[in-house]
Design a protein around this motif. Structure first.
Motif, PDB file in Angstrom:
ATOM      1  N   UNK A  77      -6.813 -25.395  22.507  1.00 47.84           N
ATOM      2  CA  UNK A  77      -6.475 -26.541  23.252  1.00 47.84           C
ATOM      3  C   UNK A  77      -5.790 -26.089  24.700  1.00 47.84           C
ATOM      4  N   UNK A  78      -5.307 -24.762  24.625  1.00 43.99           N
ATOM      5  CA  UNK A  78      -4.518 -24.506  25.851  1.00 43.99           C
ATOM      6  C   UNK A  78      -5.247 -23.434  26.794  1.00 43.99           C
ATOM      7  N   UNK A  79      -6.231 -22.887  26.088  1.00 45.34           N
ATOM      8  CA  UNK A  79      -7.103 -21.528  26.723  1.00 45.34           C
ATOM      9  C   UNK A  79      -7.961 -22.244  28.137  1.00 45.34           C
ATOM     10  N   UNK A  80      -8.182 -21.297  29.039  1.00 41.05           N
ATOM     11  CA  UNK A  80      -8.852 -21.569  29.952  1.00 41.05           C
ATOM     12  C   UNK A  80     -10.335 -21.007  29.588  1.00 41.05           C
ATOM     13  N   UNK A  81     -11.255 -21.912  29.076  1.00 39.47           N
ATOM     14  CA  UNK A  81     -12.573 -21.504  28.880  1.00 39.47           C
ATOM     15  C   UNK A  81     -13.470 -20.738  29.865  1.00 39.47           C
ATOM     16  N   UNK A  82     -14.379 -19.850  29.477  1.00 38.06           N
ATOM     17  CA  UNK A  82     -15.364 -19.199  30.384  1.00 38.06           C
ATOM     18  C   UNK A  82     -14.691 -18.649  31.216  1.00 38.06           C
ATOM     19  N   UNK A  83     -13.622 -17.673  31.057  1.00 36.70           N
ATOM     20  CA  UNK A  83     -13.038 -16.888  32.031  1.00 36.70           C
ATOM     21  C   UNK A  83     -13.611 -15.977  32.995  1.00 36.70           C
ATOM     22  N   UNK A  84     -13.232 -15.701  34.010  1.00 35.21           N
ATOM     23  CA  UNK A  84     -13.789 -14.394  34.956  1.00 35.21           C
ATOM     24  C   UNK A  84     -13.857 -13.488  34.185  1.00 35.21           C
ATOM     25  N   UNK A  85     -15.139 -12.735  34.165  1.00 32.96           N
ATOM     26  CA  UNK A  85     -15.005 -11.261  33.516  1.00 32.96           C
ATOM     27  C   UNK A  85     -15.864 -10.419  34.337  1.00 32.96           C
ATOM     28  N   UNK A  86     -15.819  -9.092  33.956  1.00 30.72           N
ATOM     29  CA  UNK A  86     -16.827  -8.093  34.517  1.00 30.72           C
ATOM     30  C   UNK A  86     -17.347  -7.480  33.611  1.00 30.72           C
ATOM     31  N   UNK A  87     -18.821  -6.818  33.893  1.00 27.80           N
ATOM     32  CA  UNK A  87     -19.401  -6.047  33.043  1.00 27.80           C
ATOM     33  C   UNK A  87     -18.910  -4.672  33.117  1.00 27.80           C
ATOM     34  N   UNK A  88     -19.108  -4.076  31.960  1.00 33.26           N
ATOM     35  CA  UNK A  88     -18.644  -2.620  31.880  1.00 33.26           C
ATOM     36  C   UNK A  88     -18.984  -1.637  33.019  1.00 33.26           C
ATOM     37  N   UNK A  89     -20.196  -1.804  33.735  1.00 34.25           N
ATOM     38  CA  UNK A  89     -20.668  -1.091  34.892  1.00 34.25           C
ATOM     39  C   UNK A  89     -19.985  -1.519  36.234  1.00 34.25           C
ATOM     40  N   UNK A  90     -19.231  -2.646  36.240  1.00 31.63           N
ATOM     41  CA  UNK A  90     -18.562  -3.026  37.461  1.00 31.63           C
ATOM     42  C   UNK A  90     -17.532  -2.091  38.096  1.00 31.63           C
ATOM     43  N   UNK A  91     -17.693  -1.971  39.476  1.00 32.44           N
ATOM     44  CA  UNK A  91     -16.669  -0.988  39.887  1.00 32.44           C
ATOM     45  C   UNK A  91     -15.308  -1.396  40.090  1.00 32.44           C
ATOM     46  N   UNK A  92     -14.587  -0.423  40.426  1.00 35.80           N
ATOM     47  CA  UNK A  92     -13.248  -0.775  40.814  1.00 35.80           C
ATOM     48  C   UNK A  92     -13.157  -1.753  42.056  1.00 35.80           C
ATOM     49  N   UNK A  93     -13.806  -1.478  42.819  1.00 32.56           N
ATOM     50  CA  UNK A  93     -13.939  -2.303  43.981  1.00 32.56           C
ATOM     51  C   UNK A  93     -14.261  -3.924  43.779  1.00 32.56           C
ATOM     52  N   UNK A  94     -15.469  -4.134  42.755  1.00 40.19           N
ATOM     53  CA  UNK A  94     -15.901  -5.244  42.322  1.00 40.19           C
ATOM     54  C   UNK A  94     -14.710  -6.117  41.517  1.00 40.19           C
ATOM     55  N   UNK A  95     -13.810  -5.233  40.757  1.00 43.00           N
ATOM     56  CA  UNK A  95     -12.813  -5.974  39.977  1.00 43.00           C
ATOM     57  C   UNK A  95     -11.683  -6.368  40.884  1.00 43.00           C
ATOM     58  N   UNK A  96     -11.292  -5.459  41.901  1.00 42.19           N
ATOM     59  CA  UNK A  96     -10.397  -5.801  42.750  1.00 42.19           C
ATOM     60  C   UNK A  96     -10.760  -7.018  43.592  1.00 42.19           C
ATOM     61  N   UNK A  97     -11.921  -7.353  44.082  1.00 44.94           N
ATOM     62  CA  UNK A  97     -12.286  -8.550  44.627  1.00 44.94           C
ATOM     63  C   UNK A  97     -12.485  -9.643  43.934  1.00 44.94           C
ATOM     64  N   UNK A  98     -12.817  -9.584  42.592  1.00 46.13           N
ATOM     65  CA  UNK A  98     -12.736 -10.738  41.758  1.00 46.13           C
ATOM     66  C   UNK A  98     -11.322 -11.124  41.451  1.00 46.13           C
ATOM     67  N   UNK A  99     -10.463 -10.089  41.214  1.00 43.21           N
ATOM     68  CA  UNK A  99      -9.054 -10.692  41.078  1.00 43.21           C
ATOM     69  C   UNK A  99      -8.374 -11.381  42.207  1.00 43.21           C
ATOM     70  N   UNK A 100      -8.874 -10.791  43.375  1.00 45.82           N
ATOM     71  CA  UNK A 100      -8.323 -11.614  44.636  1.00 45.82           C
ATOM     72  C   UNK A 100      -8.900 -12.950  44.693  1.00 45.82           C
ATOM     73  N   UNK A 101     -10.314 -12.936  44.671  1.00 41.65           N
ATOM     74  CA  UNK A 101     -11.008 -14.022  44.643  1.00 41.65           C
ATOM     75  C   UNK A 101     -10.281 -15.383  43.759  1.00 41.65           C
ATOM     76  N   UNK A 102     -10.372 -14.878  42.761  1.00 39.98           N
ATOM     77  CA  UNK A 102      -9.836 -15.695  41.423  1.00 39.98           C
ATOM     78  C   UNK A 102      -8.284 -15.798  41.276  1.00 39.98           C
ATOM     79  N   UNK A 103      -7.650 -14.928  42.118  1.00 42.26           N
ATOM     80  CA  UNK A 103      -6.195 -15.143  41.983  1.00 42.26           C
ATOM     81  C   UNK A 103      -5.666 -14.706  40.316  1.00 42.26           C
ATOM     82  N   UNK A 104      -6.132 -13.808  39.821  1.00 38.60           N
ATOM     83  CA  UNK A 104      -5.929 -13.391  38.601  1.00 38.60           C
ATOM     84  C   UNK A 104      -5.512 -11.908  38.559  1.00 38.60           C
ATOM     85  N   UNK A 105      -4.602 -11.754  37.402  1.00 41.99           N
ATOM     86  CA  UNK A 105      -3.874 -10.432  37.463  1.00 41.99           C
ATOM     87  C   UNK A 105      -4.425  -9.448  36.155  1.00 41.99           C
ATOM     88  N   UNK A 106      -5.411 -10.178  35.526  1.00 45.56           N
ATOM     89  CA  UNK A 106      -6.060  -9.341  34.313  1.00 45.56           C
ATOM     90  C   UNK A 106      -7.404  -9.931  34.205  1.00 45.56           C
TER      91      UNK A 106
END
Length: 139
Positions: A77-106
């Protein structure tokens, strides 16, 4: 000073010891878990570790501001469905860019929709910042 390795893979950065809850987990108990300070967000999974959502501090605050009673709600009832995720092969750069783009901390790390681990900003900083750059003074 060494250049940070932005090509490190999510599989090498992620934390595999984590807490996840099911859709039916009590929102009240989830808010206590988050309020404990140990977690700022918790993945919501279905059987087989299939990731279906995330509950963050923000989600709990939003439910409270909306006048919802956490005693009567479930994680779904309170969750955000379909959260932003990364594949296990994503690079650190991809992860940082996703965090910045979506304003998330994990960010959850998945393989074919199944939760493998989590990466936080702190995990990234711990891996990407040279130890010799940090000096602690005082006792």
């Amino acid at each position: 000073m060494a250049t940070p390795n932005l090509q490190m893979k999510a599989r090498d950065l992620m934390q595999t010891r984590m807490v996840a809850v099911t859709r039916q987990y009590s929102a009240r108990d989830l808010s206590i878990l988050i309020h404990s300070g140990t977690f700022s967000g918790v993945p919501v999974i279905e059987p087989g570790n299939h990731l279906v959502g995330m509950v963050t501090e923000f989600d709990v605050l939003k439910a409270l501001v909306d006048g919802k009673d956490l005693h009567t709600l479930k994680a779904e009832d309170v969750m955000t469905p379909n959260p932003v995720t990364v594949d296990e092969a994503a690079t650190a750069e991809d992860i940082v860019n996703n965090m910045i783009k979506h304003q998330i901390i994990r960010i959850p790390v998945v393989r074919e929709g199944k939760l493998l681990g989590m990466i936080s900003r702190t995990d990234l900083l711990n891996q990407l910042i040279d130890d010799h750059l940090i000096n602690v003074y005082g006792a």
